[in-house]
Design a protein around this motif. Structure first.
Motif, PDB file in Angstrom:
ATOM      1  N   GLU A  44       0.835  -1.206   0.000  1.00  0.00           N
ATOM      2  CA  GLU A  44       0.000   0.000   0.000  1.00  0.00           C
ATOM      3  C   GLU A  44       0.870   1.255   0.000  1.00  0.00           C
ATOM      4  O   GLU A  44       0.620   2.197  -0.758  1.00  0.00           O
ATOM      5  CB  GLU A  44      -0.928  -0.011   1.212  1.00  0.00           C
ATOM      6  CG  GLU A  44      -1.904   1.144   1.239  1.00  0.00           C
ATOM      7  CD  GLU A  44      -2.870   1.042   2.408  1.00  0.00           C
ATOM      8  OE1 GLU A  44      -3.998   1.520   2.254  1.00  0.00           O
ATOM      9  OE2 GLU A  44      -2.492   0.485   3.468  1.00  0.00           O
ATOM     10  N   MET A  45       1.910   1.272   0.821  1.00  0.00           N
ATOM     11  CA  MET A  45       2.823   2.421   0.868  1.00  0.00           C
ATOM     12  C   MET A  45       3.573   2.597  -0.459  1.00  0.00           C
ATOM     13  O   MET A  45       3.948   3.702  -0.811  1.00  0.00           O
ATOM     14  CB  MET A  45       3.835   2.257   2.012  1.00  0.00           C
ATOM     15  CG  MET A  45       3.199   2.385   3.377  1.00  0.00           C
ATOM     16  SD  MET A  45       4.301   2.176   4.827  1.00  0.00           S
ATOM     17  CE  MET A  45       5.855   1.725   4.196  1.00  0.00           C
ATOM     18  N   SER A  46       3.744   1.504  -1.180  1.00  0.00           N
ATOM     19  CA  SER A  46       4.435   1.554  -2.475  1.00  0.00           C
ATOM     20  C   SER A  46       3.495   1.933  -3.615  1.00  0.00           C
ATOM     21  O   SER A  46       3.931   2.046  -4.759  1.00  0.00           O
ATOM     22  CB  SER A  46       5.072   0.199  -2.777  1.00  0.00           C
ATOM     23  OG  SER A  46       6.009  -0.142  -1.788  1.00  0.00           O
ATOM     24  N   GLY A  47       2.199   2.053  -3.309  1.00  0.00           N
ATOM     25  CA  GLY A  47       1.232   2.446  -4.323  1.00  0.00           C
ATOM     26  C   GLY A  47       0.666   1.293  -5.141  1.00  0.00           C
ATOM     27  O   GLY A  47       0.065   1.510  -6.189  1.00  0.00           O
ATOM     28  N   ILE A  48       0.837   0.085  -4.668  1.00  0.00           N
ATOM     29  CA  ILE A  48       0.307  -1.078  -5.383  1.00  0.00           C
ATOM     30  C   ILE A  48      -1.184  -1.183  -5.102  1.00  0.00           C
ATOM     31  O   ILE A  48      -1.595  -1.199  -3.938  1.00  0.00           O
ATOM     32  CB  ILE A  48       1.048  -2.363  -4.965  1.00  0.00           C
ATOM     33  CG1 ILE A  48       2.520  -2.253  -5.398  1.00  0.00           C
ATOM     34  CG2 ILE A  48       0.391  -3.602  -5.547  1.00  0.00           C
ATOM     35  CD1 ILE A  48       3.386  -3.392  -4.924  1.00  0.00           C
ATOM     36  N   PRO A  49      -2.002  -1.247  -6.150  1.00  0.00           N
ATOM     37  CA  PRO A  49      -3.455  -1.354  -5.933  1.00  0.00           C
ATOM     38  C   PRO A  49      -3.832  -2.714  -5.326  1.00  0.00           C
ATOM     39  O   PRO A  49      -3.119  -3.690  -5.518  1.00  0.00           O
ATOM     40  CB  PRO A  49      -4.047  -1.193  -7.333  1.00  0.00           C
ATOM     41  CG  PRO A  49      -2.933  -1.340  -8.291  1.00  0.00           C
ATOM     42  CD  PRO A  49      -1.642  -1.173  -7.548  1.00  0.00           C
ATOM     43  N   LEU A  50      -4.942  -2.727  -4.628  1.00  0.00           N
ATOM     44  CA  LEU A  50      -5.436  -3.937  -3.959  1.00  0.00           C
ATOM     45  C   LEU A  50      -4.308  -4.631  -3.200  1.00  0.00           C
ATOM     46  O   LEU A  50      -3.944  -5.778  -3.485  1.00  0.00           O
ATOM     47  CB  LEU A  50      -6.059  -4.897  -4.983  1.00  0.00           C
ATOM     48  CG  LEU A  50      -7.215  -4.342  -5.818  1.00  0.00           C
ATOM     49  CD1 LEU A  50      -7.575  -5.287  -6.943  1.00  0.00           C
ATOM     50  CD2 LEU A  50      -8.420  -4.083  -4.929  1.00  0.00           C
ATOM     51  N   PRO A  51      -3.730  -3.952  -2.221  1.00  0.00           N
ATOM     52  CA  PRO A  51      -2.505  -4.452  -1.592  1.00  0.00           C
ATOM     53  C   PRO A  51      -2.637  -5.816  -0.919  1.00  0.00           C
ATOM     54  O   PRO A  51      -1.691  -6.607  -0.973  1.00  0.00           O
ATOM     55  CB  PRO A  51      -2.150  -3.359  -0.581  1.00  0.00           C
ATOM     56  CG  PRO A  51      -3.383  -2.562  -0.395  1.00  0.00           C
ATOM     57  CD  PRO A  51      -4.167  -2.678  -1.651  1.00  0.00           C
ATOM     58  N   THR A  52      -3.776  -6.109  -0.319  1.00  0.00           N
ATOM     59  CA  THR A  52      -3.924  -7.414   0.330  1.00  0.00           C
ATOM     60  C   THR A  52      -3.982  -8.522  -0.714  1.00  0.00           C
ATOM     61  O   THR A  52      -3.307  -9.554  -0.577  1.00  0.00           O
ATOM     62  CB  THR A  52      -5.172  -7.453   1.232  1.00  0.00           C
ATOM     63  OG1 THR A  52      -5.045  -6.410   2.216  1.00  0.00           O
ATOM     64  CG2 THR A  52      -5.318  -8.791   1.929  1.00  0.00           C
ATOM     65  N   ALA A  53      -4.759  -8.319  -1.760  1.00  0.00           N
ATOM     66  CA  ALA A  53      -4.824  -9.317  -2.834  1.00  0.00           C
ATOM     67  C   ALA A  53      -3.458  -9.466  -3.498  1.00  0.00           C
ATOM     68  O   ALA A  53      -3.029 -10.588  -3.817  1.00  0.00           O
ATOM     69  CB  ALA A  53      -5.877  -8.920  -3.866  1.00  0.00           C
ATOM     70  N   ALA A  54      -2.768  -8.353  -3.708  1.00  0.00           N
ATOM     71  CA  ALA A  54      -1.435  -8.395  -4.316  1.00  0.00           C
ATOM     72  C   ALA A  54      -0.459  -9.138  -3.420  1.00  0.00           C
ATOM     73  O   ALA A  54       0.399  -9.898  -3.908  1.00  0.00           O
ATOM     74  CB  ALA A  54      -0.941  -6.982  -4.606  1.00  0.00           C
ATOM     75  N   ALA A  55      -0.562  -8.952  -2.104  1.00  0.00           N
ATOM     76  CA  ALA A  55       0.322  -9.648  -1.163  1.00  0.00           C
ATOM     77  C   ALA A  55       0.083 -11.153  -1.211  1.00  0.00           C
ATOM     78  O   ALA A  55       1.045 -11.943  -1.265  1.00  0.00           O
ATOM     79  CB  ALA A  55       0.115  -9.118   0.250  1.00  0.00           C
ATOM     80  N   VAL A  56      -1.174 -11.566  -1.213  1.00  0.00           N
ATOM     81  CA  VAL A  56      -1.492 -12.993  -1.293  1.00  0.00           C
ATOM     82  C   VAL A  56      -0.988 -13.566  -2.619  1.00  0.00           C
ATOM     83  O   VAL A  56      -0.380 -14.648  -2.655  1.00  0.00           O
ATOM     84  CB  VAL A  56      -3.010 -13.231  -1.121  1.00  0.00           C
ATOM     85  CG1 VAL A  56      -3.379 -14.672  -1.440  1.00  0.00           C
ATOM     86  CG2 VAL A  56      -3.445 -12.857   0.289  1.00  0.00           C
TER      87      VAL A  56
END
Length: 146
Positions: free
Chosen positions: A41-53
């Motif tokens: 999220e701090m890096s500006g990646i959208p949908l950070p939780t989905a992106a993390a998974v």
């Protein structure tokens, strides 16, 4: 004779690329989904939780599959998606080389993609589908020569 060397080289390449992605995935695992999502999220990646998974799944499970040679094209594409995200969100402003540059991200993405589509005969993909494809292709060649 050179076919064996080629297959061993491809296996070693897959292992090398997968180990780097796996190490990054284990770092994310240690930070947890919440910690990784917060960084995304701090890096500006959208949908950070989905992106993390997604990133953790590709980097951990995908890397184990990549070493075994299973679903190689799918994992290779996953590596590209993760790498493009890292390149655009974290590394692009640092330039190609130097501290935080994107040279490693770029090489890993392209090596993962190349190995994903050319992973060699020392793979589960070849064992499961390659032999059948080779027999089918040989049959097509016989029909064309008839």
């Amino acid at each position: 004779m050179f076919g064996r060397f080629k297959d061993v080289a491809l296996l070693l390449g897959r292992i090398g690329v997968a180990v780097v992605f796996l190490a990054h995935g284990l770092q994310k695992w240690n930070n947890g989904i919440g910690g990784t999502a917060k960084f995304f999220e701090m890096s500006g990646i959208p949908l950070p939780t989905a992106a993390a998974v997604f990133a953790m799944t590709v980097e951990i499970l995908g890397s184990l599959a990549f070493i075994a040679g299973f679903l190689l094209p799918l994992v290779g594409i996953g590596y590209v998606v993760i790498s493009v995200g890292a390149l655009l969100s974290v590394h692009i402003d640092n330039g190609l080389t130097g501290q935080g540059g994107y040279e490693l991200v770029l090489v890993l993405a392209l090596a993962g993609l190349a190995l994903g589509f050319n992973g060699g005969r020392l793979s589960l993909d070849h064992l499961l589908w390659g032999r059948k494809r080779a027999r089918r292709d040989a049959g097509v060649g016989e029909l064309q020569n008839a």
